[in-house]
Design a protein around this motif. Structure first.
Motif, PDB file in Angstrom:
ATOM      1  N   THR A  21       0.692  -1.038   0.483  1.00 13.36           N
ATOM      2  CA  THR A  21       0.155  -0.115  -0.023  1.00 13.36           C
ATOM      3  C   THR A  21       0.758   0.949   0.112  1.00 13.36           C
ATOM      4  O   THR A  21       0.362   2.758   0.118  1.00 13.36           O
ATOM      5  CB  THR A  21      -0.950   0.021   1.640  1.00 13.36           C
ATOM      6  N   VAL A  22       2.491   0.746  -0.053  1.00  7.84           N
ATOM      7  CA  VAL A  22       2.913   2.072  -0.097  1.00  7.84           C
ATOM      8  C   VAL A  22       3.567   3.115  -1.338  1.00  7.84           C
ATOM      9  O   VAL A  22       3.209   1.723  -2.567  1.00  7.84           O
ATOM     10  CB  VAL A  22       4.501   1.757   0.491  1.00  7.84           C
ATOM     11  N   LEU A  23       3.213   3.560  -1.756  1.00  8.49           N
ATOM     12  CA  LEU A  23       2.796   4.631  -3.034  1.00  8.49           C
ATOM     13  C   LEU A  23       3.979   5.148  -3.259  1.00  8.49           C
ATOM     14  O   LEU A  23       4.669   6.078  -2.425  1.00  8.49           O
ATOM     15  CB  LEU A  23       2.266   5.518  -2.931  1.00  8.49           C
ATOM     16  N   LEU A  24       4.975   4.805  -4.335  1.00  8.20           N
ATOM     17  CA  LEU A  24       6.139   5.488  -4.843  1.00  8.20           C
ATOM     18  C   LEU A  24       6.258   5.794  -5.866  1.00  8.20           C
ATOM     19  O   LEU A  24       5.697   6.355  -6.805  1.00  8.20           O
ATOM     20  CB  LEU A  24       7.371   4.242  -5.144  1.00  8.20           C
ATOM     21  N   GLY A  25       7.338   7.812  -5.647  1.00  6.12           N
ATOM     22  CA  GLY A  25       7.137   8.972  -6.296  1.00  6.12           C
ATOM     23  C   GLY A  25       8.725   8.602  -7.697  1.00  6.12           C
ATOM     24  O   GLY A  25       9.485   7.829  -6.546  1.00  6.12           O
ATOM     25  N   TYR A  26       8.675   8.953  -8.791  1.00 11.35           N
ATOM     26  CA  TYR A  26       9.782   9.089  -9.328  1.00 11.35           C
ATOM     27  C   TYR A  26       9.122  10.557 -10.034  1.00 11.35           C
ATOM     28  O   TYR A  26       8.857  10.278 -10.820  1.00 11.35           O
ATOM     29  CB  TYR A  26       9.538   7.541 -10.049  1.00 11.35           C
ATOM     30  N   ALA A  27      11.307  10.566 -10.037  1.00 13.41           N
ATOM     31  CA  ALA A  27      11.089  12.412 -10.963  1.00 13.41           C
ATOM     32  C   ALA A  27      11.346  11.514 -12.150  1.00 13.41           C
ATOM     33  O   ALA A  27      11.329  10.736 -13.001  1.00 13.41           O
ATOM     34  CB  ALA A  27      12.685  12.306 -10.146  1.00 13.41           C
ATOM     35  N   SER A  28      10.462  12.223 -13.187  1.00  9.48           N
ATOM     36  CA  SER A  28      10.182  12.624 -14.829  1.00  9.48           C
ATOM     37  C   SER A  28      10.355  13.907 -15.105  1.00  9.48           C
ATOM     38  O   SER A  28      10.547  14.886 -14.368  1.00  9.48           O
ATOM     39  CB  SER A  28       8.766  11.833 -14.830  1.00  9.48           C
ATOM     40  N   THR A  29      11.377  14.111 -16.501  1.00  8.63           N
ATOM     41  CA  THR A  29      11.935  15.152 -17.262  1.00  8.63           C
ATOM     42  C   THR A  29      10.606  15.209 -17.987  1.00  8.63           C
ATOM     43  O   THR A  29      10.159  16.423 -18.367  1.00  8.63           O
ATOM     44  CB  THR A  29      12.796  15.173 -17.800  1.00  8.63           C
ATOM     45  N   GLU A  30      10.230  14.447 -18.174  1.00  9.78           N
ATOM     46  CA  GLU A  30       8.285  14.349 -19.276  1.00  9.78           C
ATOM     47  C   GLU A  30       7.779  15.355 -18.378  1.00  9.78           C
ATOM     48  O   GLU A  30       7.464  14.208 -17.916  1.00  9.78           O
ATOM     49  CB  GLU A  30       8.181  12.816 -19.292  1.00  9.78           C
ATOM     50  N   PRO A  31       6.771  15.908 -18.901  1.00 11.09           N
ATOM     51  CA  PRO A  31       5.278  16.122 -17.631  1.00 11.09           C
ATOM     52  C   PRO A  31       4.211  15.074 -17.469  1.00 11.09           C
ATOM     53  O   PRO A  31       4.654  14.166 -18.855  1.00 11.09           O
ATOM     54  CB  PRO A  31       4.833  17.656 -19.055  1.00 11.09           C
ATOM     55  N   THR A  32       3.798  15.430 -16.435  1.00 13.50           N
ATOM     56  CA  THR A  32       2.237  14.198 -16.423  1.00 13.50           C
ATOM     57  C   THR A  32       1.298  15.184 -15.837  1.00 13.50           C
ATOM     58  O   THR A  32       1.536  16.359 -16.331  1.00 13.50           O
ATOM     59  CB  THR A  32       3.451  13.642 -15.064  1.00 13.50           C
ATOM     60  N   ASP A  33       0.463  14.272 -15.858  1.00 11.90           N
ATOM     61  CA  ASP A  33      -0.693  15.164 -15.615  1.00 11.90           C
ATOM     62  C   ASP A  33      -1.102  15.719 -14.172  1.00 11.90           C
ATOM     63  O   ASP A  33      -1.571  16.445 -13.778  1.00 11.90           O
ATOM     64  CB  ASP A  33      -1.705  14.140 -15.683  1.00 11.90           C
ATOM     65  N   ASP A  34      -0.083  15.531 -13.915  1.00 10.63           N
ATOM     66  CA  ASP A  34       0.064  16.449 -12.064  1.00 10.63           C
ATOM     67  C   ASP A  34       1.228  17.662 -11.904  1.00 10.63           C
ATOM     68  O   ASP A  34       2.219  17.820 -12.565  1.00 10.63           O
ATOM     69  CB  ASP A  34       0.984  15.664 -11.130  1.00 10.63           C
ATOM     70  N   THR A  35      -0.204  18.624 -12.078  1.00  8.76           N
ATOM     71  CA  THR A  35       0.882  19.765 -12.677  1.00  8.76           C
ATOM     72  C   THR A  35       0.740  20.503 -11.379  1.00  8.76           C
ATOM     73  O   THR A  35       1.821  21.873 -11.552  1.00  8.76           O
ATOM     74  CB  THR A  35      -0.007  20.542 -12.760  1.00  8.76           C
ATOM     75  N   ILE A  36       1.349  20.081 -10.034  1.00 15.69           N
ATOM     76  CA  ILE A  36       0.886  20.600  -8.871  1.00 15.69           C
ATOM     77  C   ILE A  36       2.513  20.213  -8.202  1.00 15.69           C
ATOM     78  O   ILE A  36       3.660  20.737  -7.428  1.00 15.69           O
ATOM     79  CB  ILE A  36       0.215  20.324  -7.842  1.00 15.69           C
ATOM     80  N   SER A  37       2.402  18.597  -8.177  1.00 16.98           N
ATOM     81  CA  SER A  37       3.923  18.326  -7.529  1.00 16.98           C
ATOM     82  C   SER A  37       4.992  17.949  -8.091  1.00 16.98           C
ATOM     83  O   SER A  37       5.003  17.874  -9.053  1.00 16.98           O
ATOM     84  CB  SER A  37       3.368  16.273  -7.181  1.00 16.98           C
ATOM     85  N   HIS A  38       6.213  18.330  -7.883  1.00 17.88           N
ATOM     86  CA  HIS A  38       7.125  18.560  -8.712  1.00 17.88           C
ATOM     87  C   HIS A  38       8.074  18.165  -7.696  1.00 17.88           C
ATOM     88  O   HIS A  38       8.424  18.852  -5.988  1.00 17.88           O
ATOM     89  CB  HIS A  38       7.387  19.995  -9.238  1.00 17.88           C
ATOM     90  N   LEU A  39       9.988  17.402  -8.209  1.00 15.64           N
ATOM     91  CA  LEU A  39      10.915  17.970  -7.242  1.00 15.64           C
ATOM     92  C   LEU A  39      11.571  19.095  -7.532  1.00 15.64           C
ATOM     93  O   LEU A  39      11.715  19.658  -8.708  1.00 15.64           O
ATOM     94  CB  LEU A  39      11.594  16.825  -7.117  1.00 15.64           C
ATOM     95  N   GLY A  40      12.714  20.490  -6.727  1.00 16.28           N
ATOM     96  CA  GLY A  40      13.342  21.161  -7.106  1.00 16.28           C
ATOM     97  C   GLY A  40      12.137  22.428  -7.591  1.00 16.28           C
ATOM     98  O   GLY A  40      10.646  22.295  -7.129  1.00 16.28           O
ATOM     99  N   GLY A  41      13.221  23.337  -8.044  1.00 15.93           N
ATOM    100  CA  GLY A  41      11.768  24.230  -8.782  1.00 15.93           C
ATOM    101  C   GLY A  41      11.635  25.542  -7.816  1.00 15.93           C
ATOM    102  O   GLY A  41      12.179  25.415  -6.494  1.00 15.93           O
ATOM    103  N   TRP A  42      10.615  26.371  -8.120  1.00 14.36           N
ATOM    104  CA  TRP A  42      10.395  26.993  -7.433  1.00 14.36           C
ATOM    105  C   TRP A  42       8.760  26.757  -6.502  1.00 14.36           C
ATOM    106  O   TRP A  42       7.644  25.836  -7.021  1.00 14.36           O
ATOM    107  CB  TRP A  42       9.907  28.583  -7.667  1.00 14.36           C
ATOM    108  N   PRO A  43       7.999  27.539  -5.654  1.00 16.41           N
ATOM    109  CA  PRO A  43       6.960  26.722  -5.078  1.00 16.41           C
ATOM    110  C   PRO A  43       5.481  27.554  -5.813  1.00 16.41           C
ATOM    111  O   PRO A  43       5.765  28.924  -5.799  1.00 16.41           O
ATOM    112  CB  PRO A  43       7.282  26.832  -3.613  1.00 16.41           C
ATOM    113  N   THR A  44       4.688  26.831  -5.214  1.00 11.35           N
ATOM    114  CA  THR A  44       3.754  27.380  -5.620  1.00 11.35           C
ATOM    115  C   THR A  44       2.304  27.164  -5.065  1.00 11.35           C
ATOM    116  O   THR A  44       3.064  26.005  -3.710  1.00 11.35           O
ATOM    117  CB  THR A  44       2.719  27.134  -6.898  1.00 11.35           C
TER     118      THR A  44
END
Length: 429
Positions: A21-44
């Motif tokens: 039941t653990v959900l794993l997150g993976y970094a991607s250089t390609e855009p995903t449908d999630d426009t909110i979650s991300h590593l690095g960058g600037w916060p919104t």
């Protein structure tokens, strides 16, 4: 040891692999449908006109602005159907602050909307007067949703029961103010959220096990005086490169059992070389001296080495070490029995995470960052940091504990809470 003996919860046997039941997150250089979650960058922010107070941007050691490590969509419609949530983890890159408390901080952005229950008007006297001519119709019972597929588009578990204990935050906002969720089911290769469930599920527990209960700290006093504004981007060091986030449930492959050909003869051969025996003894001594939590941590991450975060609301963290102050806060982090582990949420009521300083409610585990995050964020950062004052990240895992009641500001307003962060640092060589 059973290869699935670990800290996570809710193992689902699927033959050649096991799904948790653990959900794993993976970094991607390609855009995903999630426009909110991300590593690095600037916060919104939930409200760009109402950012957090400026003091929350600063390292508690050097009092300088920190860099964003993670921004995560934290909506949990089955726990908090009227809340919009975002989670942020910041870290100070300066060498002088490394390994010191307060050099990594976390915020929870929260906006509460009017409850759908309270919005219902009280029926008039005419409506409340029973009419004998009208036969009461039974209310149909809605089927229980499979949250694994409903929220993320993740394939349902093989046993037919959904992994409903914890929701995936890697989805667009499911609050009343949000648009339609763009996470419609994707092809099997990408597993993110579709529609949120339409009915709230169980309420959160508000109690600790009595033997590990800690005294509730008094609520923080109201802050007097002017609130410092959030610093402009020019006040921050150059940010880490921004990476999109994708997510899927953790799977653990089952090791194959070796077979011996029928025409093979097995003979007992005495060890003639004493040095080989000595080397074996040295290996056994070395392994016995290693931290068992670290061995479990390394083994578990080895099944999915590209993961950057682990998410399980009200779950149990996977500890990097059993020999520090953070490990003492999770004394029952390993609850395994016969290769299977305690049910989801079993560790939440047994932790010693400090209670919420705003409302006094217990705090529960929500997510942790793991070492591959460092590899991703520091890749290509040389030459754009703080020069000789810049330091590489040296943590083993960052654990986030949040208010179980999701306390927040007045209805309709965006507000902020600083949450508990537990950092387990790399062992000094």
């Amino acid at each position: 040891m059973d290869p699935y003996d670990s800290d996570s919860s809710g193992l689902e046997d699927a033959g050649d692999y096991t799904e948790t039941t653990v959900l794993l997150g993976y970094a991607s250089t390609e855009p995903t449908d999630d426009t909110i979650s991300h590593l690095g960058g600037w916060p919104t922010w939930l409200d760009e006109n109402n950012p957090p107070p400026g003091d929350l941007a600063n390292c508690k050691v050097c009092n300088n602005p920190m860099l964003l490590l993670l921004q995560l969509n934290g909506d949990l419609p089955e726990h908090f159907p009227d809340d919009e949530r975002r989670l942020y983890v910041f870290g100070c890159p300066r060498k002088v602050c490394n390994r010191k408390p307060g050099s990594i901080r976390a915020l929870r952005g929260i906006r509460k909307f009017k409850s759908s229950q309270s919005s219902k008007q009280k029926p008039s006297s005419e409506e409340t007067t029973p009419n004998p001519e009208i036969q009461q119709q039974p209310t149909p019972t809605k089927p229980k949703p499979d949250l694994g597929s409903a929220l993320f588009g993740a394939p349902p578990s093989s046993s037919g029961s959904s992994l409903t204990a914890n929701a995936n935050p890697f989805s667009t906002s499911s609050s009343p103010s949000s648009q339609n969720n763009p996470f419609a089911p994707l092809p099997p290769a990408s597993t993110l959220a579709a529609k949120p469930p339409q009915t709230p599920v169980n309420k959160l527990s508000e109690s600790f096990a009595s033997k590990v209960r800690v005294s509730s700290p008094p609520p923080e006093p109201a802050v007097s005086g002017p609130v410092l504004p959030w610093p402009p981007q020019s006040a921050f060091p150059p940010p880490y490169v921004e990476y999109h986030l994708d997510a899927e449930y953790e799977t653990l492959s089952r090791p194959s059992t070796p077979t011996i050909p029928t025409n093979t003869t097995v003979e007992n051969i005495e060890e003639e070389d004493a040095s080989k025996a000595g080397a074996a003894d040295t290996k056994d001594t070395f392994e016995s001296s290693l931290d068992k939590s670290f061995l479990r941590f390394s083994t578990r991450l080895g099944y999915n080495p590209e993961q950057v975060l682990r998410y399980e609301f009200r779950g149990t963290p996977l500890l990097y070490s059993s020999n520090d102050a953070v490990a003492a806060i999770f004394p029952n982090h390993q609850q395994s029995q016969g290769g299977h582990v305690a049910a989801s949420g079993g560790g939440a009521s047994r932790n010693r995470v400090p209670r919420c300083t705003k409302c006094g409610s217990e705090r529960v585990f929500e997510l942790q960052l793991v070492p591959h995050t460092i590899t991703v964020l520091e890749d290509g950062r040389e030459g754009i940091g703080l020069g000789k004052n810049d330091a590489g990240m040296e943590w083993g895992t960052i654990i986030l504990g949040v208010c179980a009641a999701d306390c927040g500001p007045a209805e309709g307003q965006a507000g902020w809470r600083e949450e508990w962060i537990g950092v387990q640092w790399e062992e000094m060589k």
